[in-house]
Design an enzyme around this catalytic site. Structure first.
Site, short mmCIF file in Angstrom:
data_model
loop_
_atom_site.label_atom_id
_atom_site.label_comp_id
_atom_site.label_asym_id
_atom_site.label_seq_id
_atom_site.Cartn_x
_atom_site.Cartn_y
_atom_site.Cartn_z
CG HIS A 48 18.54 4.54 -7.87
ND1 HIS A 48 17.58 5.37 -7.35
CD2 HIS A 48 18.10 4.16 -9.10
CE1 HIS A 48 16.59 5.47 -8.22
NE2 HIS A 48 16.87 4.74 -9.28
CD GLU A 51 20.05 4.12 -12.97
OE1 GLU A 51 20.02 3.30 -12.04
OE2 GLU A 51 19.07 4.36 -13.69
CG HIS A 52 17.90 9.10 -11.60
ND1 HIS A 52 16.64 9.48 -12.02
CD2 HIS A 52 17.76 7.84 -11.13
CE1 HIS A 52 15.79 8.50 -11.78
NE2 HIS A 52 16.44 7.48 -11.24
CD GLU A 126 13.32 5.20 -9.39
OE1 GLU A 126 14.07 6.19 -9.54
OE2 GLU A 126 13.63 4.05 -9.73
#
Lengths: 411, 426
Positions: A48, A51-52, A126
């Site tokens: 994840h 992904e950023h 997040e």
């Protein structure tokens, strides 16, 4: 019916094309076959975080978003246990910008230290915003390791702990990219007012020369059969008790998936579902209560979770859930009730075929599972499920020894 | 040799054609706006009532009535309504805003006759049974208690009460004590006053089947549910004298920040230009706030700004959840961005970026029947038709840096804004 054509470039990139001439917007979806299940247990949350970083500039293009916005496009991405999925929509006359952008970040990233430093912070925020600073937000952080002892589904996509993300180093980032971000590990879908010839030539032009291969074998430990009931009690500063129950079930590709999914619909699809109508409205034991399946590529979970009404004990709550479960194991579902959940599947499918972006995402996902053509057989799979299939599925799944329960207690 | 360094040529979208709905009126006077469009055999049918929080006398009347429409009629129980809708694969959404209430049916055309019958029954004959009312209120109480633990909820609800005052419909939010309700007749009363033909408009989108207008007429066009319109009510805003508020929440890991002020609605000549300015500041991923506070500083997962138009007013806001330890710095950076907008001209490159983004985004936002209906609803409720968007595109094409700076100076001066923080005192 969603028609499509597919071809594979010589570097292994699989491309699917779906034509819908009713819209001026084209959707492009690129699915990389890598998710949190592929992570090192000591470095979770990495897929994840990565992904950023895919938005932090590629080898020839310093910023991903700006040129896309300049061309009237918009994009986003998500990561789950199995895949990392990037998608965008753009006016059809500017489609080539999408090919330019996506091919460059498949070719190579810029690997800027600044981007890594900033995105580590963003992802930690997040983590806090959606999991830690949110009532009940950490429930899945607790439930997963209870249900999975061996398989990497034991940690959530965001990671086990923010420290894993804070400790990510540039060398890990590069190694991850080299291993997973390759044409042969990706599926691209283009959907809109396009034809296959045009997409083939654009694909060859922009992606054809990406010559790299990070061949790997995915060797994930299978979760052994659970042979004893598991219970975890935790106390948190929340206003109401909540309960989470998870049973192991098959993977998304197994034909037993369809009856299991329909069982979850019988329990909780719409307001007429058994859990809502019996335990929320009639008996008022819960303020909300849902059942669903995770539908993962490896063996997944059948989950029931809900919040207890003030004054209801865990024992009462579990007894009521247990009663609904035992009915599924003993009594055949009435024909009307079975037809109802099948109608719902058909309706959802029809609504999901309205937008090119949804179609592109779904095609990519089914191709990832093995064959995009499955998308046109899904309704038939559900329609052929019988009441006795449901009984078999229920008895297979709902045993106490296959169940993990999280009691999330309010203090 | 392939040139990967420069972007393929961009074509600007000079002509965007926007579909106008077909308009007709049922015999009882209900105006229907209908988009016959799309590739799937399905429909969205929406009834819009002036039945928002603006119209209510008790704090939970508007929302409660709307939520409980589906909880029983004279003919059908709550359970039967749900069974029928679910059986036909239909989906019913209800919602309440400040000025309006909405009831929306999504249905496959092949089940239209059955689902429309249920919709008609819900709308006309809702009976608000005691037992279901008390369950729904109980659920609301739990939901509210959970929401009140979220800094984002605390900030969002308290913020509008600063701008308009707690007694004003735009500033009022439901408090736990508002859900201790003895008088459940209020829902039937509210329903009688506001859910009727004279107070209703309809929006339809999808593949319109033959004979549809007649079907609507049969179900909704009669005088059986025609009642008298209620007189318009008016409220005066009572903004807070204090401009900065802190809501303490000791166990918070993040602070929710809200900054903003009262703002005009779509009827104001500056609205479209302000929408442009807002996009540039915080309305898209590449916006200045996102670039600075997320992509440069890593203070937050997301920050944005927006303009919320109401019938009688509106407001502008910036919102973010940021790490507790960087709260002050985050506020400072937000103020810096506002000050920069007020004092410096936007350069041509950024102006063009926002312009292109907005045009593409608009094209996306009218793609498909439901999207068209969404865009139309926005302008319909402000008294316009789709032509509004042609004007919008025209204004966006011609907007200048100077205009934007003047607008910012007039409306986005941070000294004139309210600031609210919910979280742990650093």
């Amino acid at each position: 019916m969603i028609e499509f054509e597919r071809f594979t470039l010589s570097n292994g990139l699989r491309v699917l094309v779906h034509r819908d001439s009713s819209t001026p917007i084209v959707a492009m979806n690129i699915l990389y076959k890598v998710g949190s299940r592929d992570e090192d247990p000591e470095r979770t949350g990495f897929a994840h975080l990565f992904e950023h970083l895919m938005f932090g500039g590629s080898v020839n293009i310093p910023k991903y978003d700006e040129p896309l916005e300049q061309a009237g496009g918009e994009n986003n991405a998500f990561t789950n246990s199995d895949i990392t999925n990037y998608y965008l929509t753009i006016p059809k006359q500017n489609l080539e910008t999408a090919f330019w952008l996506e091919s460059d970040r498949m070719l190579n990233l810029a690997f800027s230290q600044k981007s890594l430093d900033v995105q580590r912070n963003v992802v930690v925020e997040e983590f806090r915003q959606n999991y830690l600073n949110q009532p009940y937000g950490d429930a899945w952080l607790l439930l997963r390791p209870l249900a999975y002892k061996v398989h990497p589904y034991q940690w959530p996509t965001i990671g086990k702990d923010p420290s894993h993300i804070e400790n990510a180093r540039m060398e890990d980032v590069k190694a991850f990219y080299t291993k997973y971000y390759n044409p042969s590990n990706a599926i691209m879908v283009v959907a809109g007012d396009v034809d296959t010839e045009q997409i083939l030539s654009l694909s060859q032009k922009w992606f054809g020369s990406i010559d790299k291969n990070g061949h790997f074998e995915r060797l994930l430990p299978a979760e052994p059969e659970q042979n004893g009931e598991r219970l975890l009690e935790t106390e948190r500063n929340v206003p109401f008790d909540a309960i989470y129950k998870a049973w192991h079930m098959c993977d998304r590709n197994n034909s037993a998936f369809y009856p299991a999914d329909l069982l979850s619909d019988i329990l909780s699809a719409g307001k007429s579902g058994r859990l809502y109508s019996n335990l929320v409205m009639k008996q008022q034991l819960f303020s909300d209560l849902n059942a669903y399946v995770t539908g993962d590529a490896d063996n997944g979970l059948f989950v029931i979770n809900g919040k207890l009404m003030k004054g209801v004990t865990f024992e009462e709550a579990e007894k009521a859930i247990g009663y609904e479960i035992s009915r599924l194991c003993k009594e055949p579902v009435e024909p009307d009730e079975l037809q109802k959940v099948k109608n719902r599947v058909e309706s959802l499918m029809t609504f999901s075929e309205m937008r090119v972006l949804d179609k592109a995402m779904n095609l990519a996902y089914y191709e990832f599972l093995g064959d995009a053509g499955m998308i046109n057989q899904v309704v038939t799979h559900y329609n052929t499920v019988t009441d006795s299939d449901l009984l078999t599925a229920a008895n297979r799944i709902f045993s106490n020894q296959n169940c993990s329960t999280l009691r999330y207690k309010a203090i | 040799m392939l040139n990967r360094n420069s972007q393929p040529a961009i074509h600007t979208l000079d002509q965007i054609s926007i579909m106008e709905p077909e308009k007709y009126t049922l015999d009882n006077g209900i105006d229907v706006y209908q988009f016959d469009s799309g590739t799937q055999d399905l429909l969205m049918i929406e009834l819009i009532f002036k039945a928002g929080t603006w119209q209510q006398e008790e704090p939970f009347s508007a929302l409660g009535t709307n939520l409980m429409l589906r909880e029983g009629t004279k003919a059908l129980t709550s359970q039967q309504i749900s069974e029928k809708l679910d059986y036909y694969g239909a989906h019913l959404e209800t919602s309440v805003e400040k000025d309006h209430a909405f009831v929306t049916l999504f249905t496959l055309n092949k089940h239209l006759t059955e689902t429309l019958t249920v919709l008609e029954d819900i709308i006309k004959n809702a009976s608000f049974p005691e037992q279901e009312c008390s369950v729904i209120i109980g659920k609301q109480r739990q939901t509210l208690a959970i929401n009140m633990q979220k800094v984002s909820y605390l900030a969002r609800t308290r913020f509008t009460s600063l701008l308009f005052g707690r007694q004003h419909p735009y500033g009022q939010t439901i408090q736990p004590e508002d859900l201790e309700i003895n008088d459940t007749d209020q829902f039937a009363r509210f329903h009688r006053l506001y859910y009727h033909a004279a107070n209703c408009r309809m929006l339809v989108a999808g593949k319109i089947p033959a004979g549809f207008q007649m079907l609507l007429q049969q179900h909704f066009g009669g005088n059986d549910w025609l009642r008298e319109l209620q007189p318009e009510v008016h409220f005066a805003a009572a903004p807070s004298a204090e401009k900065e508020i802190f809501i303490q929440k000791d166990d918070a890991l993040q602070s929710a920040i809200r900054m903003g002020r009262e703002m005009f609605n779509r009827n104001h000549p500056d609205f479209i230009a302000m929408h442009f300015l807002n996009t540039l500041l915080g309305g898209y991923f590449g916006s200045r706030l996102m670039s600075n506070l997320r992509e440069d500083k890593g203070f937050t997962y997301g920050i944005g700004s927006g303009i919320v138009p109401f019938d009688h007013s509106g407001f502008f806001f910036i919102s973010a959840e940021v790490g507790s330890q960087v709260t002050r710095q985050a506020v400072q950076e937000i103020e810096n961005e506002l000050n920069k907008l007020c004092s410096e001209d936007v350069n041509e490159k950024e102006l063009e970026l926002v312009r292109n983004y907005l045009q593409g985004s608009f094209l996306r936002s009218i793609d498909g029947p439901f999207a068209l209906a969404d865009r139309y609803r926005d302008v319909l409720l402000s008294g316009y038709d789709m032509n509004y968007y042609n004007q919008m595109l025209e204004i966006e094409r011609n907007i200048t840096p100077r205009q934007l700076r003047e607008l910012a100076a007039r409306y986005l001066n941070p000294k004139e804004m309210y600031l609210l923080i919910a979280g742990k005192q650093a």
